[in-house]
Motif scaffolding. Structure first.
Motif, short mmCIF file in Angstrom:
data_model
loop_
_atom_site.label_atom_id
_atom_site.label_comp_id
_atom_site.label_asym_id
_atom_site.label_seq_id
_atom_site.Cartn_x
_atom_site.Cartn_y
_atom_site.Cartn_z
N LEU A 148 5.91 -3.01 -9.02
CA LEU A 148 6.05 -1.87 -8.11
C LEU A 148 4.78 -1.03 -8.08
CD1 LEU A 148 9.70 -0.76 -8.99
CD2 LEU A 148 8.95 -2.04 -6.98
N ALA A 149 4.22 -0.79 -9.26
CA ALA A 149 2.99 0.00 -9.32
C ALA A 149 1.85 -0.74 -8.63
CB ALA A 149 2.63 0.30 -10.77
N LEU A 150 1.77 -2.05 -8.82
CA LEU A 150 0.69 -2.82 -8.20
C LEU A 150 0.83 -2.83 -6.69
CD1 LEU A 150 -1.78 -4.60 -8.31
CD2 LEU A 150 -0.28 -6.57 -8.74
N LEU A 151 2.03 -3.01 -6.19
CA LEU A 151 2.23 -2.98 -4.74
C LEU A 151 1.79 -1.64 -4.15
CD1 LEU A 151 5.63 -4.84 -4.28
CD2 LEU A 151 3.48 -5.40 -3.13
N ALA A 152 2.20 -0.56 -4.81
CA ALA A 152 1.78 0.76 -4.35
C ALA A 152 0.26 0.90 -4.40
CB ALA A 152 2.44 1.85 -5.19
N ALA A 153 -0.35 0.35 -5.45
CA ALA A 153 -1.81 0.43 -5.59
C ALA A 153 -2.51 -0.34 -4.49
CB ALA A 153 -2.22 -0.10 -6.96
N LEU A 154 -2.05 -1.54 -4.18
CA LEU A 154 -2.72 -2.36 -3.18
C LEU A 154 -2.60 -1.74 -1.79
CD1 LEU A 154 -1.74 -5.97 -4.34
CD2 LEU A 154 -3.89 -4.74 -4.71
N VAL A 155 -1.43 -1.23 -1.46
CA VAL A 155 -1.26 -0.57 -0.16
C VAL A 155 -2.20 0.63 -0.06
CG1 VAL A 155 0.34 0.75 1.29
CG2 VAL A 155 1.11 -1.36 0.18
N THR A 156 -2.27 1.41 -1.12
CA THR A 156 -3.08 2.64 -1.09
C THR A 156 -4.57 2.32 -1.09
OG1 THR A 156 -1.30 3.65 -2.39
CG2 THR A 156 -3.31 4.92 -2.11
N VAL A 157 -4.98 1.33 -1.90
CA VAL A 157 -6.39 0.94 -1.91
C VAL A 157 -6.81 0.44 -0.53
CG1 VAL A 157 -8.00 -0.80 -2.80
CG2 VAL A 157 -6.54 0.46 -4.38
N HIS A 158 -5.95 -0.35 0.11
CA HIS A 158 -6.30 -0.86 1.44
C HIS A 158 -6.49 0.28 2.43
CE1 HIS A 158 -5.74 -3.01 5.31
NE2 HIS A 158 -6.37 -3.97 4.67
N ARG A 159 -5.63 1.28 2.40
CA ARG A 159 -5.76 2.41 3.31
C ARG A 159 -7.02 3.23 2.99
NH1 ARG A 159 -0.35 5.74 4.05
NH2 ARG A 159 -1.70 6.65 5.66
N LEU A 160 -7.31 3.40 1.69
CA LEU A 160 -8.48 4.17 1.29
C LEU A 160 -9.77 3.49 1.72
CD1 LEU A 160 -9.80 6.50 -0.36
CD2 LEU A 160 -9.66 4.98 -2.35
N VAL A 161 -9.91 2.20 1.40
CA VAL A 161 -11.15 1.49 1.73
C VAL A 161 -11.28 1.32 3.24
CG1 VAL A 161 -12.47 -0.63 1.36
CG2 VAL A 161 -11.12 0.33 -0.51
N SER A 162 -10.17 1.19 3.97
CA SER A 162 -10.24 1.13 5.42
C SER A 162 -10.82 2.41 6.00
CB SER A 162 -8.85 0.88 6.01
OG SER A 162 -8.36 -0.39 5.65
#
Length: 393
Positions: free
Chosen positions: A126-140
């Protein structure tokens, strides 16, 4: 007959239809979900193939080493005294581990009724899924969407020891809280940024890197507005309380203000030495070339430093640079086990961006080939250290 001019009316424009909710959700989370699913399958497949010792299972490996400490805390809480060996020598105990990940494990266990081991693994997912979604939005926001997707693949599969994000470890939660803090700060959502940074401070000692990044973001905002704003100041003040709060609690529990540092050094030999132990390790290992794991760790550490240097040279958003650089400094300037360095560096994020930028500019075939090959190696490396290497990661 006189003609009366009609009042001028601007031409009406019809706003384009807003995409349907499923399309919006896929645009926001689809790349992260796809990368997560692919990385999970590859990690588990290689790990299952490489587990050859009798009695070991996927669950056993995904909850190994530090994972067992987190599960013990989630199930039974923290000890209320120092721990000693049978010879009376002070040793480490579970108070060295910060509380947020065990709290998440306990919540998953309470809601789902899963065993503690399964709850720990699910909490990490769950933490990793949240991290990947957030990292993708941040780097975008900071780069491009293509760079963001390449970053996710490098983060979750290609970098050696990316397997740790899928284990019952707290690195995935640190990455999630760090990325959420940075994204909220970039959007100037200061209450959310302060809350996430506070939570990062309760996740791992490296949470101070998140607090430092938020502090820089707040200073940039105050400088831009040329006045004192309550939002950034309050967010930074809240963020600064997370780690000290836990350290204070440990000291009060054991009756010693330095209790956490005492436990940490007694159990794991961790102390600040300005990188002296790392320098000795690199010189010795690169000079002798003895041992596959020491040599590979030395090469990986140098690669992390090179990636970080390249990322800092390119103009970018300073808070992200501060976060990544602080994680690197905290990891390399302390005297802990050398074979844990790749795992501790995994959430730094910054060092991956130069490679992600280059891959985003490459041809599609080249991008797929490089990311595919790197992912195979990264997943294999983590599985090797978790199955063949006899020491903790």
């Amino acid at each position: 007959m006189t003609l009366t001019a009609l009042p001028h009316r601007p031409p009406t424009t019809v706003a384009p239809p807003r995409p349907a909710l499923p399309a919006r959700l896929w645009h926001a989370a689809g790349p992260a979900l796809a990368v997560y699913a692919g990385a999970l399958v590859l990690h588990l497949a290689l790990l299952a193939v490489m587990i050859t010792r009798p009695g070991r299972t996927l669950t056993d490996r995904l909850t190994a080493w530090d994972g067992r400490h987190f599960l013990e805390i989630a199930a039974g809480g923290y000890p209320d005294a120092y721990t000693y060996t049978p010879d009376g020598e002070l040793t480490g105990n579970n108070l060295a581990f910060f509380p947020l990940f065990p709290m998440l494990v306990r919540a998953v266990h309470a809601v789902t009724g899963l065993s503690w081991s399964a709850a720990g693994i699910v909490a990490a997912q769950l933490a990793l899924l949240a991290a990947l979604v957030t990292v993708h939005r941040l780097v975008s926001r900071l780069r491009t969407r293509r760079t963001a997707t390449a970053t996710l693949v490098l983060l979750a599969a290609a970098q050696p020891m990316s397997l740790v994000f899928f284990m019952a470890y707290s690195e995935s939660l640190l990455l999630a809280t760090a990325a959420a803090t940075l994204l909220a700060a970039h959007r100037r959502a200061w209450p959310a940024a302060g809350l996430f940074a506070f939570l990062a401070g309760l996740t791992r000692p490296a949470g101070v890197a998140v607090v430092a990044a938020l502090g820089v973001a707040a200073l940039l905002e105050l400088r831009r507005e040329r006045r004192l704003l309550p939002g950034p100041v309050a967010a930074t003040a809240l963020a600064c309380t997370g780690t000290p709060l836990y350290l204070w609690w440990v000291g009060r529990r054991l009756g010693d203000a330095d209790a956490w540092f005492t436990v940490q050094q007694a159990g794991w030999g961790t102390r600040w030495d300005w990188g002296a132990s790392l320098g000795e390790f690199l010189l010795r290992t690169l000079h002798t070339g003895e041992g596959w794991v020491p040599v590979s760790v030395a090469v990986l550490v140098l690669a992390h430093l090179l990636g970080t240097a390249l990322a800092i040279r390119r103009p970018g958003w300073p808070p992200l640079a501060v976060y990544g650089l602080t994680v690197v400094v905290l990891t390399l300037a302390q005297s802990n086990y050398y074979h844990c360095k790749p795992r501790l560096l995994a959430p730094a994020l910054l060092f991956l961006l130069p490679a992600a930028d280059a891959l985003a500019r490459a041809r599609r075939g080249t991008r797929i080939a490089v990311l595919g090959g790197a992912s195979l190696f990264g997943c294999w490396y983590g599985a090797y250290l978790l199955t063949a290497w006899p020491y903790a990661i």
